[in-house]
Design a protein around this motif. Sequence first.
Motif, PDB file in Angstrom:
ATOM      1  N   MET A 161     -36.088 -82.572  10.927  1.00 19.55           N
ATOM      2  CA  MET A 161     -35.003 -82.002  11.683  1.00 19.55           C
ATOM      3  C   MET A 161     -33.642 -82.619  11.388  1.00 19.55           C
ATOM      4  SD  MET A 161     -37.137 -82.105  15.235  1.00 19.55           S
ATOM      5  CE  MET A 161     -36.271 -80.860  16.168  1.00 19.55           C
ATOM      6  N   GLU A 162     -33.626 -83.843  10.900  1.00 18.02           N
ATOM      7  CA  GLU A 162     -32.342 -84.500  10.743  1.00 18.02           C
ATOM      8  C   GLU A 162     -31.490 -83.843   9.674  1.00 18.02           C
ATOM      9  OE1 GLU A 162     -32.391 -88.380   9.046  1.00 18.02           O
ATOM     10  OE2 GLU A 162     -30.661 -89.062  10.207  1.00 18.02           O
ATOM     11  N   LEU A 203     -30.843 -75.673  10.755  1.00 14.44           N
ATOM     12  CA  LEU A 203     -31.448 -75.467  12.063  1.00 14.44           C
ATOM     13  C   LEU A 203     -32.489 -74.367  12.116  1.00 14.44           C
ATOM     14  CD1 LEU A 203     -28.196 -76.066  13.950  1.00 14.44           C
ATOM     15  CD2 LEU A 203     -30.346 -77.090  14.641  1.00 14.44           C
ATOM     16  N   PRO A 230     -40.079 -74.136  14.248  1.00 18.10           N
ATOM     17  CA  PRO A 230     -40.558 -75.246  15.068  1.00 18.10           C
ATOM     18  C   PRO A 230     -42.045 -75.477  14.855  1.00 18.10           C
ATOM     19  CG  PRO A 230     -39.175 -73.824  16.360  1.00 18.10           C
ATOM     20  CD  PRO A 230     -39.386 -73.132  15.055  1.00 18.10           C
ATOM     21  N   ARG A 276     -31.118 -80.585  18.520  1.00 16.63           N
ATOM     22  CA  ARG A 276     -32.568 -80.598  18.308  1.00 16.63           C
ATOM     23  C   ARG A 276     -33.273 -80.964  19.599  1.00 16.63           C
ATOM     24  NH1 ARG A 276     -29.292 -80.048  13.987  1.00 16.63           N
ATOM     25  NH2 ARG A 276     -30.389 -80.229  11.999  1.00 16.63           N
ATOM     26  N   GLN A 300     -27.372 -75.990  19.692  1.00 17.62           N
ATOM     27  CA  GLN A 300     -27.832 -76.416  18.368  1.00 17.62           C
ATOM     28  C   GLN A 300     -28.226 -77.880  18.325  1.00 17.62           C
ATOM     29  OE1 GLN A 300     -27.764 -73.579  16.665  1.00 17.62           O
ATOM     30  NE2 GLN A 300     -25.703 -73.031  16.042  1.00 17.62           N
ATOM     31  N   CYS A 342     -30.513 -85.443  19.144  1.00 22.65           N
ATOM     32  CA  CYS A 342     -31.818 -84.882  19.485  1.00 22.65           C
ATOM     33  C   CYS A 342     -32.186 -85.293  20.909  1.00 22.65           C
ATOM     34  CB  CYS A 342     -32.844 -85.433  18.490  1.00 22.65           C
ATOM     35  SG  CYS A 342     -34.546 -84.938  18.792  1.00 22.65           S
ATOM     36  N   THR A 353     -39.831 -74.576  20.676  1.00 29.49           N
ATOM     37  CA  THR A 353     -39.271 -75.821  20.160  1.00 29.49           C
ATOM     38  C   THR A 353     -40.357 -76.617  19.452  1.00 29.49           C
ATOM     39  OG1 THR A 353     -39.927 -77.220  22.015  1.00 29.49           O
ATOM     40  CG2 THR A 353     -37.905 -75.953  22.271  1.00 29.49           C
ATOM     41  N   TYR A 374     -38.655 -85.904  13.776  1.00 29.27           N
ATOM     42  CA  TYR A 374     -37.206 -85.712  13.759  1.00 29.27           C
ATOM     43  C   TYR A 374     -36.614 -86.083  12.394  1.00 29.27           C
ATOM     44  CZ  TYR A 374     -32.278 -86.393  14.365  1.00 29.27           C
ATOM     45  OH  TYR A 374     -30.927 -86.336  14.180  1.00 29.27           O
TER      46      TYR A 374
END
Lengths: 342, 342
Positions: free
Chosen positions: A315-316, A320, A324, A147, A145, A123, A160, A311
């Motif tokens: 996001m982790e 994907l 956002p 983050r 791709q 990230c 984003t 994150y």
Amino acid sequence: MKRQKRTTIYDIAQRLNIAASSVSRALSNSNKVNAATKALVLKTAAEMNYQQNAMAANLRKGNNPTIGVVVPRINQGFFSNVIAGLEEITYKKGYNLIICQSNELHAREVDCVNALINQHVSCIVISIAAETGSYDHLQQVLDRQIRLIQFDRVVEELDTFKVINDNERASYEAVTHLISQGYKRIALLEGPQHLDIFRQRKDGYITALQKHGFPILQELMIENAWTKELGAEGTAQLLELPEPPDAIFASTSDFSALGVLEAATAKGITVPESLGICGYSNEPFTEITSPSITTIDQYSMSMGKTIANLYFQEMEVFDLNIEPKIVSIKPKLIIRKSTQKI
Amino acid sequence: MKRQKRTTIYDIAQRLNIAASSVSRALSNSNKVNAATKALVLKTAAEMNYQQNAMAANLRKGNNPTIGVVVPRINQGFFSNVIAGLEEITYKKGYNLIICQSNELHAREVDCVNALINQHVSCIVISIAAETGSYDHLQQVLDRQIRLIQFDRVVEELDTFKVINDNERASYEAVTHLISQGYKRIALLEGPQHLDIFRQRKDGYITALQKHGFPILQELMIENAWTKELGAEGTAQLLELPEPPDAIFASTSDFSALGVLEAATAKGITVPESLGICGYSNEPFTEITSPSITTIDQYSMSMGKTIANLYFQEMEVFDLNIEPKIVSIKPKLIIRKSTQKI
DNA sequence: AATAATTGGGCAATCGATTGCGTAATAAAA
DNA sequence: TTTTATTACGCAATCGATTGCCCAATTATT
């Protein structure tokens, strides 16, 4: 004298006469190894002073538990606090933090981002440089791709995750506070208008004035006054006006507010009686100037934590294609002496 | 949707119908490839959006151009400046910086160091945590042949490169300055004595007093006064003495000096007339308190640069058996109003 | 007792780049 | 023209860990 080789899982395997794969499994606490062997491996590893080679492991696993951070300046209260907040969380998750500073230069920012892409970080967390430029480098990040989380100074058109302060709101409240204290001609020191945050702060200023029936006067808005020196200059300029302001909102930073205070004091103008001053950022020093300066706290440390949590929570693990999110933190107006006319 | 594979040198090789090794050589600008192929590869790489995988390259090359930094707190003026200075140099050399904070905790410091060892960083730069502990983790670093540079708060008995301030000298000069201003009973706020830097500052204080024929009085030395609050408490305690001091040297930090100033002001004691105050670190705010505070500048940013240069000039290329060097930077006494009695 | 299920562990490929060694093609020297 | 030197490039091993797949030994099931 040549560098001594570090012990690898093969060394351990050889010593114990087992396969390296078993050593690997034992060390990663897999349930495919017998408890006894596991213990033995652990013991031997400790004896042999084994330390995993993260590069090899990450290469194989195809991911690097590292977050890259790009900020204009590391040693600036706000940013160093955000980084500290980030570190607090990432540390607990076993993530590393690679830090770069753009020095407000676009070219350097691009360099930093590329270096982070090379490192295959999971990230990238960024607050963009003041210098205008294209956003190709950020698009690159997305295309790969990786983050991307923008914070504070963000590129709005880029879709984003963003963690920002509600600058407009904070600005609105600051100006409203000034009005409530009886100030009638409120000036604005503004920052570079190509940066969102400064535009928003200006918007808040204008909205507050309009809402309370005050005129918007071009002469009271000073462009690009975001250092102490420029703040002082701007103040000098404002005070020369036929009808000088009775309050100055240094929307750029506390440093420029300090410049205002010094310039005013030098001219013998009393604060807050004849001139109200409000800064932005809640730098430590605003508490100890005399008079202390009213300002806006951005919760910088918790902003860092928010970014990290965003994150890890969103996001982790997930894929994907998540939408956002924009997290807006409402800054807090800290009222001090410099605006307490009443 | 699954993660799209990133292009590798193999992809480029395949596209151009050449060997991956040639691609690698072309990209690293080796002279073992024809200029035409080199150009072709470069062009194709750009087209295919190629970015090197640093993990793979570093694994193979057996080194990681990264410097790990461990500091007590990232968001503390001094440390963030050192880091900024470090970054300034390492950036130019194409090195990355991994940053960790120990939060003054020994256990956490050990964790950080281990993580850095795992990452196979080329060098670890550290300022140790206040919490006492063993130094095994640092010995580990040395045993693994990883370069180690200590700065500011160092473990003396460990034979490593060190970049420090000449604390004793600075302290000596500060106290001498106080004496020259006519102060007669100078108190000391001291930091944890198991840390070198605070011992040295105390030594400087004592030496200066002795040199000028002043007595060393235990009652004037307050232990462990290194926050603003503790500074204020210590001041209150000192001012209650039958014979209170007429100057206080807050050798721990400017924050404790600030505590002194506030406590004194609250008691109606005038600074610098009835009480001289000297801090340590030259935090930005010392310039704007009233009165402004005399303090000691540690050249923090340039300290970071010094550390980086030390690494690149002496440690990066040469073999490991070089004699560790100690670089001592002489801090600068910044005389301001809080000690100008004359 | 015969068969099925489970457990523990080995083999070998893999991640993506680098590099020593070998060799064909070309250029230079004899 | 033959021999030697040079250039450009390919092959395959390597860095150190992880992991899918396979198999032997043990345990459970009928």
